[in-house]
Design a protein around this motif. Sequence first.
Motif, PDB file in Angstrom:
ATOM      1  N   PRO A   1      11.500   3.637   7.696  1.00 48.34           N
ATOM      2  CA  PRO A   1      10.459   2.713   8.353  1.00 48.34           C
ATOM      3  C   PRO A   1       9.496   1.882   7.415  1.00 48.34           C
ATOM      4  N   LEU A   2       9.147   0.843   7.563  1.00 45.68           N
ATOM      5  CA  LEU A   2       8.144   0.090   6.751  1.00 45.68           C
ATOM      6  C   LEU A   2       6.664   0.374   7.136  1.00 45.68           C
ATOM      7  N   VAL A   3       6.337   1.700   6.591  1.00 42.71           N
ATOM      8  CA  VAL A   3       5.066   1.900   7.046  1.00 42.71           C
ATOM      9  C   VAL A   3       4.451   2.588   5.595  1.00 42.71           C
ATOM     10  N   ARG A   4       3.385   3.190   5.578  1.00 44.94           N
ATOM     11  CA  ARG A   4       2.523   3.658   4.620  1.00 44.94           C
ATOM     12  C   ARG A   4       3.374   5.003   4.213  1.00 44.94           C
ATOM     13  N   HIS A   5       3.788   5.994   5.316  1.00 43.46           N
ATOM     14  CA  HIS A   5       4.273   6.952   5.057  1.00 43.46           C
ATOM     15  C   HIS A   5       5.710   7.301   5.762  1.00 43.46           C
TER      16      HIS A   5
END
Length: 147
Positions: free
Chosen positions: A17-21
Amino acid sequence: MDEFDRLLINRLQHGLPLVRHPWEALAEELGSTSEALRERVQALLDDGTLTRFGPMFDIDRLGGAFTLAALSVPEARFDEVAAQLEAMPEVAHNYRREHRWNMWFVLGCETPQGIAESIARIEAETGLAVLNLPKEETFHVGLHFPV
């Protein structure tokens, strides 16, 4: 490999997933913990189930270059030459083909000139001519291998 390993490998083929975490988001999606997921990926790398896990970059946009190349290696020297290529950081991977050009490999370099330099070094170290097959056009296939 258990059923969760299969689930994890199938999911990872579609990217993180292209998220911070990303590991936390993936863990929530799969009902696990981020630490457990990273440990399982490492175990699959360690036992050879996975040979590589990492990002795919558009090397051309970063100023670098890739090329597909091949060697015609005498059978008696195949393992020796494979070991020489595997020791080179520019060689992404190499594999056997049932063909006159029986060893194929991918070179990835920081610059297009690095490709020419690497090919010259391979030819000098192996005494074999390199067949260079540079990319002419990019295609995104979206390949997935269900496990």
